[in-house]
Design an enzyme around this catalytic site. Structure first.
Site, PDB file in Angstrom:
ATOM      1  N   TRP A  35       0.818  -1.204   0.000  1.00  0.00           N
ATOM      2  CA  TRP A  35       0.000   0.000   0.000  1.00  0.00           C
ATOM      3  C   TRP A  35       0.860   1.264   0.000  1.00  0.00           C
ATOM      4  O   TRP A  35       0.551   2.234  -0.716  1.00  0.00           O
ATOM      5  CB  TRP A  35      -0.967  -0.007   1.183  1.00  0.00           C
ATOM      6  CG  TRP A  35      -1.941   1.134   1.199  1.00  0.00           C
ATOM      7  CD1 TRP A  35      -2.286   1.895   2.267  1.00  0.00           C
ATOM      8  CD2 TRP A  35      -2.730   1.628   0.103  1.00  0.00           C
ATOM      9  NE1 TRP A  35      -3.219   2.840   1.922  1.00  0.00           N
ATOM     10  CE2 TRP A  35      -3.510   2.701   0.584  1.00  0.00           C
ATOM     11  CE3 TRP A  35      -2.824   1.282  -1.252  1.00  0.00           C
ATOM     12  CZ2 TRP A  35      -4.391   3.432  -0.220  1.00  0.00           C
ATOM     13  CZ3 TRP A  35      -3.705   2.001  -2.061  1.00  0.00           C
ATOM     14  CH2 TRP A  35      -4.472   3.064  -1.551  1.00  0.00           C
ATOM     15  N   GLY A  73      -9.890   4.200   3.255  1.00  0.00           N
ATOM     16  CA  GLY A  73     -11.044   3.872   2.433  1.00  0.00           C
ATOM     17  C   GLY A  73     -10.914   2.491   1.836  1.00  0.00           C
ATOM     18  O   GLY A  73     -10.000   1.734   2.168  1.00  0.00           O
ATOM     19  N   LYS A  83     -12.716  -2.251  11.066  1.00  0.00           N
ATOM     20  CA  LYS A  83     -13.170  -3.149   9.994  1.00  0.00           C
ATOM     21  C   LYS A  83     -12.238  -4.340   9.826  1.00  0.00           C
ATOM     22  O   LYS A  83     -12.659  -5.396   9.332  1.00  0.00           O
ATOM     23  CB  LYS A  83     -13.339  -2.376   8.682  1.00  0.00           C
ATOM     24  CG  LYS A  83     -12.071  -1.681   8.162  1.00  0.00           C
ATOM     25  CD  LYS A  83     -11.225  -2.558   7.281  1.00  0.00           C
ATOM     26  CE  LYS A  83      -9.930  -1.856   6.917  1.00  0.00           C
ATOM     27  NZ  LYS A  83      -9.064  -2.670   6.030  1.00  0.00           N
ATOM     28  N   ARG A 140      -5.792  -9.209   3.457  1.00  0.00           N
ATOM     29  CA  ARG A 140      -4.965 -10.016   4.353  1.00  0.00           C
ATOM     30  C   ARG A 140      -5.752 -10.479   5.571  1.00  0.00           C
ATOM     31  O   ARG A 140      -5.609 -11.608   6.038  1.00  0.00           O
ATOM     32  CB  ARG A 140      -3.733  -9.211   4.781  1.00  0.00           C
ATOM     33  CG  ARG A 140      -2.806  -8.872   3.636  1.00  0.00           C
ATOM     34  CD  ARG A 140      -1.485  -8.337   4.124  1.00  0.00           C
ATOM     35  NE  ARG A 140      -1.575  -7.045   4.753  1.00  0.00           N
ATOM     36  CZ  ARG A 140      -1.476  -5.880   4.121  1.00  0.00           C
ATOM     37  NH1 ARG A 140      -1.327  -5.864   2.802  1.00  0.00           N
ATOM     38  NH2 ARG A 140      -1.533  -4.737   4.767  1.00  0.00           N
TER      39      ARG A 140
END
Length: 352
Positions: A13, A134, A189, A253
């Site tokens: 990322w 996001g 989340k 992941r």
């Protein structure tokens, strides 16, 4: 005027965000691994984490942290929560005055239970701190698929300036001044994604997954608002959007770890086969602590933590959750102030 960008962390990322920023501004990626830095500079690639994907040709990489940070007008932190503070402490002395620091990390610090922007505020208090968060899966973005994200900053002016740093033709960035809600959405989340993976590993169907996601979102909203986030943030990209992507994608992941636990594998064995961090594994216990502190019920998160620490199997955790007493939905007053409630009022008034 050029806004030189330094992205700290050469994982999937961090590399992807550096690739996006390089479309707009001179960007350098700090990598701990010299081989990764060489691959970025010589082949415009990161074969360790993003094999088969081309990076922006203008992106440069270095293993010299001071060199990366010293000339930057924007610093982006893309390292795991477990090392965020020590890396930030090394970054801070080289920051130019008032340079904003943007976190990509979706986790909480063990022990202190702090969010990443809180760590930035402690270590570098003179610098605006925010988060880019996001439903963002690195490989999909590099493959050229459209995606959206949120830059969360308390200062609207800084947020608007950063919007232009990361936005490309296929990557749309919104702003949100609810830093607490956005960071917690990205953090919480991951725990629900572990649960979603567990039921997938157990062979459950779409009905079960939908139940986990929906009730998981309710848990996220309860704790998030108790800790100072806004209810409507959890109905947006940083909440529901990120939750959906992380719970459903094979690239996630956290979902992968949960799926393997659902199939009966041991956590230690699963993590040993991964070269990147599944933050939810380390966040679950912290979330349970915070839920107790704020007197918030989070049954899914509690069962996930029990599975992670080895006191429950995924199958047993699922049976425990299904045996809970049913209750009304929606079940709290946050709904009346939420975005969904406002939409409902608008629709009903318009139909009169």
């Amino acid at each position: 005027m050029s806004n030189r960008v330094a992205v700290i962390g050469g994982g999937s990322w961090g590399t992807t965000v550096a690739h996006l920023a390089a479309h707009n501004e001179p960007t350098v990626l700090w990598c701990r691994d010299p081989k990764t830095a060489a691959a970025v500079n010589e082949h415009h690639a990161n074969p360790r984490y993003l094999a088969g994907f081309d990076l922006h040709p203008g992106l440069r990489a270095t293993t010299d942290l001071q060199q990366a940070v010293a000339e930057a007008e924007v610093v982006v932190m893309g390292v795991p929560s477990s090392v965020f503070r020590p890396v930030m402490e090394k970054v801070a002395p080289h920051l130019r005055p008032w340079v904003p620091v943007v976190s990509l990390t979706k986790g909480l610090e063990q022990g202190t239970r702090r969010r990443m922007t809180e760590i930035v505020n402690q270590v570098a208090p003179a610098h605006p701190a925010g988060a880019l968060t996001g439903p963002n899966l690195a490989k999909e973005i590099l493959a050229g698929h459209a995606a959206t994200s949120v830059i969360a900053m308390a200062d609207d002016t800084v947020a608007a300036a950063l919007q232009g740093v990361f936005t490309t033709d296929l990557f749309r960035v919104y702003t949100n001044d609810d830093v607490v809600g956005c960071e917690l959405g990205g953090t919480l989340k991951n725990v629900i994604a572990l649960a979603s993976g567990m039921v997938d590993g157990l062979g459950a169907g779409d009905n079960t997954r939908a139940a986990v996601i929906t009730r998981g979102l309710a848990e996220m909203g309860r704790l998030g608002t108790a800790m100072g986030g806004r209810a409507d943030t959890f109905a947006g990209l940083a909440g529901m959007g990120d939750l959906l992507a992380t719970c459903m994608s094979p690239q996630s992941r956290n979902r992968h770890v949960g799926e393997q636990l659902g199939r009966g594998r041991k956590l230690k064995e699963v993590l040993a086969g991964m070269d990147q961090v599944a933050e939810g594994v380390f966040t679950a216990g912290v979330v349970v602590e915070l839920a107790a502190e704020h007197s918030v019920e989070m049954p899914i998160s509690a069962e996930v933590f029990a599975v992670v620490k080895g006191t429950r199997t995924a199958a047993r955790a699922t049976r425990v959750l299904m045996g809970r007493q049913a209750r009304p939905e929606p079940e709290d007053n946050n709904f009346k102030n939420s975005r969904l409630r406002r939409i409902w009022r608008f629709v009903t008034r318009a139909s009169r």
